[in-house]
Design an enzyme around this catalytic site. Sequence first.
Site, PDB file in Angstrom:
ATOM      1  N   LYS A   1       0.815  -1.193   0.000  1.00  0.00           N
ATOM      2  CA  LYS A   1       0.000   0.000   0.000  1.00  0.00           C
ATOM      3  C   LYS A   1       0.864   1.264   0.000  1.00  0.00           C
ATOM      4  O   LYS A   1       0.376   2.364  -0.251  1.00  0.00           O
ATOM      5  CB  LYS A   1      -0.876   0.040   1.268  1.00  0.00           C
ATOM      6  CG  LYS A   1      -1.796  -1.139   1.443  1.00  0.00           C
ATOM      7  CD  LYS A   1      -2.512  -1.003   2.806  1.00  0.00           C
ATOM      8  CE  LYS A   1      -3.278  -2.268   3.110  1.00  0.00           C
ATOM      9  NZ  LYS A   1      -3.776  -2.260   4.511  1.00  0.00           N
ATOM     10  N   GLY A   2       2.151   1.082   0.291  1.00  0.00           N
ATOM     11  CA  GLY A   2       3.003   2.237   0.556  1.00  0.00           C
ATOM     12  C   GLY A   2       3.127   3.222  -0.588  1.00  0.00           C
ATOM     13  O   GLY A   2       3.345   4.415  -0.369  1.00  0.00           O
TER      14      GLY A   2
ATOM     15  N   ASP B   1       7.473   3.374  -2.660  1.00  0.00           N
ATOM     16  CA  ASP B   1       7.659   4.348  -1.595  1.00  0.00           C
ATOM     17  C   ASP B   1       9.112   4.378  -1.140  1.00  0.00           C
ATOM     18  O   ASP B   1       9.730   5.428  -1.026  1.00  0.00           O
ATOM     19  CB  ASP B   1       6.742   4.024  -0.403  1.00  0.00           C
ATOM     20  CG  ASP B   1       6.770   2.546  -0.005  1.00  0.00           C
ATOM     21  OD1 ASP B   1       7.508   1.743  -0.629  1.00  0.00           O
ATOM     22  OD2 ASP B   1       6.052   2.186   0.946  1.00  0.00           O
TER      23      ASP B   1
ATOM     24  N   ASP C   1      14.545  -0.428   1.006  1.00  0.00           N
ATOM     25  CA  ASP C   1      15.261  -0.664   2.255  1.00  0.00           C
ATOM     26  C   ASP C   1      16.380  -1.661   1.947  1.00  0.00           C
ATOM     27  O   ASP C   1      17.441  -1.288   1.458  1.00  0.00           O
ATOM     28  CB  ASP C   1      14.237  -1.175   3.283  1.00  0.00           C
ATOM     29  CG  ASP C   1      14.792  -1.334   4.675  1.00  0.00           C
ATOM     30  OD1 ASP C   1      16.011  -1.420   4.837  1.00  0.00           O
ATOM     31  OD2 ASP C   1      14.003  -1.383   5.634  1.00  0.00           O
TER      32      ASP C   1
ATOM     33  N   PHE D   1      13.737   3.538  10.683  1.00  0.00           N
ATOM     34  CA  PHE D   1      12.358   3.246  10.298  1.00  0.00           C
ATOM     35  C   PHE D   1      11.586   4.560  10.206  1.00  0.00           C
ATOM     36  O   PHE D   1      11.559   5.344  11.156  1.00  0.00           O
ATOM     37  CB  PHE D   1      11.708   2.313  11.326  1.00  0.00           C
ATOM     38  CG  PHE D   1      10.394   1.775  10.863  1.00  0.00           C
ATOM     39  CD1 PHE D   1      10.342   0.687  10.004  1.00  0.00           C
ATOM     40  CD2 PHE D   1       9.210   2.363  11.274  1.00  0.00           C
ATOM     41  CE1 PHE D   1       9.117   0.194   9.554  1.00  0.00           C
ATOM     42  CE2 PHE D   1       7.986   1.870  10.833  1.00  0.00           C
ATOM     43  CZ  PHE D   1       7.945   0.785   9.976  1.00  0.00           C
ATOM     44  N   VAL D   2      10.969   4.791   9.045  1.00  0.00           N
ATOM     45  CA  VAL D   2      10.259   6.056   8.837  1.00  0.00           C
ATOM     46  C   VAL D   2       8.780   5.810   8.540  1.00  0.00           C
ATOM     47  O   VAL D   2       8.389   4.714   8.111  1.00  0.00           O
ATOM     48  CB  VAL D   2      10.887   6.872   7.681  1.00  0.00           C
ATOM     49  CG1 VAL D   2      12.276   7.349   8.051  1.00  0.00           C
ATOM     50  CG2 VAL D   2      10.915   6.078   6.380  1.00  0.00           C
TER      51      VAL D   2
ATOM     52  N   ASP E   1       3.685   3.238   6.762  1.00  0.00           N
ATOM     53  CA  ASP E   1       2.928   3.053   8.007  1.00  0.00           C
ATOM     54  C   ASP E   1       3.752   2.462   9.138  1.00  0.00           C
ATOM     55  O   ASP E   1       4.840   1.901   8.927  1.00  0.00           O
ATOM     56  CB  ASP E   1       1.742   2.118   7.754  1.00  0.00           C
ATOM     57  CG  ASP E   1       2.202   0.658   7.623  1.00  0.00           C
ATOM     58  OD1 ASP E   1       3.124   0.391   6.826  1.00  0.00           O
ATOM     59  OD2 ASP E   1       1.658  -0.207   8.339  1.00  0.00           O
TER      60      ASP E   1
ATOM     61  N   ARG F   1       0.086   6.694   7.520  1.00  0.00           N
ATOM     62  CA  ARG F   1       0.247   6.735   6.053  1.00  0.00           C
ATOM     63  C   ARG F   1      -0.159   8.088   5.478  1.00  0.00           C
ATOM     64  O   ARG F   1       0.346   8.506   4.445  1.00  0.00           O
ATOM     65  CB  ARG F   1      -0.621   5.655   5.386  1.00  0.00           C
ATOM     66  CG  ARG F   1      -0.114   4.228   5.566  1.00  0.00           C
ATOM     67  CD  ARG F   1      -0.879   3.304   4.619  1.00  0.00           C
ATOM     68  NE  ARG F   1      -0.777   1.902   4.994  1.00  0.00           N
ATOM     69  CZ  ARG F   1       0.232   1.101   4.655  1.00  0.00           C
ATOM     70  NH1 ARG F   1       1.225   1.570   3.946  1.00  0.00           N
ATOM     71  NH2 ARG F   1       0.223  -0.166   5.029  1.00  0.00           N
TER      72      ARG F   1
END
Length: 184
Positions: free
Chosen positions: A47-48, A104, A107, A156-157, A163, A169
């Site tokens: 969903k990001g 999005d 990582d 972690f953002v 989210d 979000r």
Amino acid sequence: MDQSDVGPDLAEVLLTEEQLTKKLDEMAAQIDADYAGKDLLLVGVLKGAVMVMADLSRRLHHPVQMDWMAVSSYGSGTKSSGVVRILMDLRSDLTGRNVLIVEDIIDSGLTLSWLVSNLRSRGPESVEIASMLRKPDAAQADVDVKYLGYDIPNEFVVGYGLDYAENYRNLPFVATLAPHVYGG
Ligand SMILES: Nc1nc2c(ncn2[C@@H]2O[C@H](COP(=O)(O)O)[C@@H](O)[C@H]2O)c(=O)[nH]1
Ligand SMILES: [Mg+2]
């Protein structure tokens, strides 16, 4: 919405709405130039990527099609396991298409590395990547990003589509979380 609307759950705003907007304009201009006169299918990874997809696609000056995939790449924790499962597949036939994956964040890169190979096996003309964020210090796989927003530290953002337990979000900026939120 700004940091004060969220309260003490956020530690620091890493990227403001203005910084994201500036980068979206630059990425869209480059995509427009590169794909001028060509067919283009944007593939968003749910969903990001919803925010990046909506904002980037609206800035493009030539028609595109959009499709969506949902994949899962997590093991038991918050790090990518590298074992990717398709939860929802594309409806589009990729044969002969120019595909631009819209993400999005990169990582470890394990998810996108798998996804690029998977989409390339479907007979497209080209497969490229646009991602708003990347954590270079977290890289475990070589991922060639053609359109990149910002490199960020290995933290972690949340926000701008990202989210924590399905929260944050809708923040129009990117921020780190305060340790009390995740039990740190
Ligand atoms: N909310 C956050 N989600 C994140 C973050 N870093 C990664 N992710 C999610 O994982 C996938 C890709 O991970 P990868 O390790 O395979 O590259 C990414 O699309 C996000 O959905 C983060 O800091 N915050
Ligand atoms: Mg993602």
